[in-house]
Design a protein around this motif. Structure first.
Motif, PDB file in Angstrom:
ATOM      1  N   TYR A  55       5.621  94.226 -14.186  1.00 14.40           N
ATOM      2  CA  TYR A  55       4.229  93.864 -14.442  1.00 14.40           C
ATOM      3  C   TYR A  55       3.666  94.674 -15.613  1.00 14.40           C
ATOM      4  N   PHE A  56       2.540  94.173 -16.152  1.00 16.28           N
ATOM      5  CA  PHE A  56       1.773  94.929 -17.137  1.00 16.28           C
ATOM      6  C   PHE A  56       0.712  95.719 -16.382  1.00 16.28           C
ATOM      7  N   ARG A  64       6.111  97.352 -17.101  1.00 17.66           N
ATOM      8  CA  ARG A  64       6.579  98.401 -16.201  1.00 17.66           C
ATOM      9  C   ARG A  64       7.474  97.796 -15.126  1.00 17.66           C
ATOM     10  N   ILE A  65       8.589  98.460 -14.857  1.00 15.70           N
ATOM     11  CA  ILE A  65       9.530  98.007 -13.838  1.00 15.70           C
ATOM     12  C   ILE A  65       9.631  99.098 -12.779  1.00 15.70           C
ATOM     13  N   SER A 155      10.035  87.916 -21.946  1.00 14.54           N
ATOM     14  CA  SER A 155       9.365  86.624 -21.914  1.00 14.54           C
ATOM     15  C   SER A 155       7.844  86.785 -21.865  1.00 14.54           C
ATOM     16  N   MET A 156       7.358  87.703 -21.032  1.00 14.60           N
ATOM     17  CA  MET A 156       5.909  87.906 -20.906  1.00 14.60           C
ATOM     18  C   MET A 156       5.309  88.525 -22.165  1.00 14.60           C
ATOM     19  N   ILE A 157       6.000  89.461 -22.796  1.00 16.60           N
ATOM     20  CA  ILE A 157       5.513  90.039 -24.055  1.00 16.60           C
ATOM     21  C   ILE A 157       5.414  88.945 -25.112  1.00 16.60           C
ATOM     22  N   THR A 158       6.435  88.083 -25.182  1.00 12.76           N
ATOM     23  CA  THR A 158       6.429  86.970 -26.142  1.00 12.76           C
ATOM     24  C   THR A 158       5.256  86.037 -25.876  1.00 12.76           C
ATOM     25  N   LYS A 159       5.017  85.705 -24.605  1.00  6.11           N
ATOM     26  CA  LYS A 159       3.902  84.823 -24.262  1.00  6.11           C
ATOM     27  C   LYS A 159       2.561  85.461 -24.618  1.00  6.11           C
ATOM     28  N   ARG A 160       2.437  86.759 -24.370  1.00  6.65           N
ATOM     29  CA  ARG A 160       1.193  87.461 -24.739  1.00  6.65           C
ATOM     30  C   ARG A 160       0.983  87.420 -26.249  1.00  6.65           C
ATOM     31  N   ASN A 161       2.044  87.671 -27.001  1.00  4.70           N
ATOM     32  CA  ASN A 161       1.937  87.646 -28.463  1.00  4.70           C
ATOM     33  C   ASN A 161       1.544  86.255 -28.951  1.00  4.70           C
ATOM     34  N   ASN A 162       2.170  85.212 -28.400  1.00  9.66           N
ATOM     35  CA  ASN A 162       1.852  83.845 -28.799  1.00  9.66           C
ATOM     36  C   ASN A 162       0.417  83.488 -28.448  1.00  9.66           C
ATOM     37  N   ALA A 163      -0.033  83.903 -27.284  1.00  7.61           N
ATOM     38  CA  ALA A 163      -1.413  83.609 -26.863  1.00  7.61           C
ATOM     39  C   ALA A 163      -2.420  84.311 -27.766  1.00  7.61           C
TER      40      ALA A 163
END
Length: 171
Positions: A55-56, A64-65, A155-163
């Motif tokens: 999660y972020f 964070r894992i 994947s989530m970092i990429t989605k955040r960057n795209n958004a």
């Protein structure tokens, strides 16, 4: 360690459980995809027991894992690069891994501090209706569940960057 690929779907836009499969299409675990607002995922074993969380944290750019008891296992962050996609996964007291991909590629390599390939993953289509990943773990230090959390973090970092780039372009 397993050199056999595993498959799982990236389905963050609809919450709920998705299945983790081995190469024989047998269920070996699940992803519990949390609310799109919290950007988090739980990785469960075959019996449904929580193994790993990703999660972020609030107002953080690092993924964070943690283990099932909220003990930090590692953090993933993006590294700046013009001609490739680069991330760094720092484990707690074990090692630092580089996650790298060519700029327009769907294939990623996870490399240890000695430059040795420890895992690779690829975004695939056709195996599932939703976007999916194929992960091959060649490491004796990183469990499949931890690597799945790393893949979902990328994947989530990429989605955040795209958004954020889409919202910046719409103003």
């Amino acid at each position: 360690m397993s050199n056999s690929p595993i498959y799982f779907t990236d389905n963050f836009f609809s919450v709920g459980l998705t299945t983790i499969y081995n190469e024989n299409e047998e269920q070996i675990g699940s992803l519990d995809l949390k609310s799109i607002l919290t950007s988090s995922v739980d990785i469960l074993d075959k019996g449904g027991k929580l193994v790993i969380k990703g999660y972020f944290p609030f107002f953080s750019r690092r993924w964070r894992i943690t283990d099932a008891n909220d003990k930090e296992i590692g953090t993933l962050k993006q590294r700046f690069s013009f001609l490739s996609k680069k991330y760094e996964y720092e484990t707690q007291g074990r090692a630092v891994y580089q996650v790298e991909s060519e700029i327009f590629s769907k294939e990623y390599k996870i490399i240890n501090e000695h430059g040795t390939l420890v895992a690779d993953f690829k975004r695939i289509s056709g195996f599932f209706a939703s976007p999916a990943f194929r992960l091959t773990n060649q490491s004796d230090k990183l469990k499949n569940e931890e690597l799945i959390a790393v893949v979902m973090g990328v994947s989530m970092i990429t989605k955040r960057n795209n958004a954020s780039s889409n919202s910046a372009n719409s103003h």
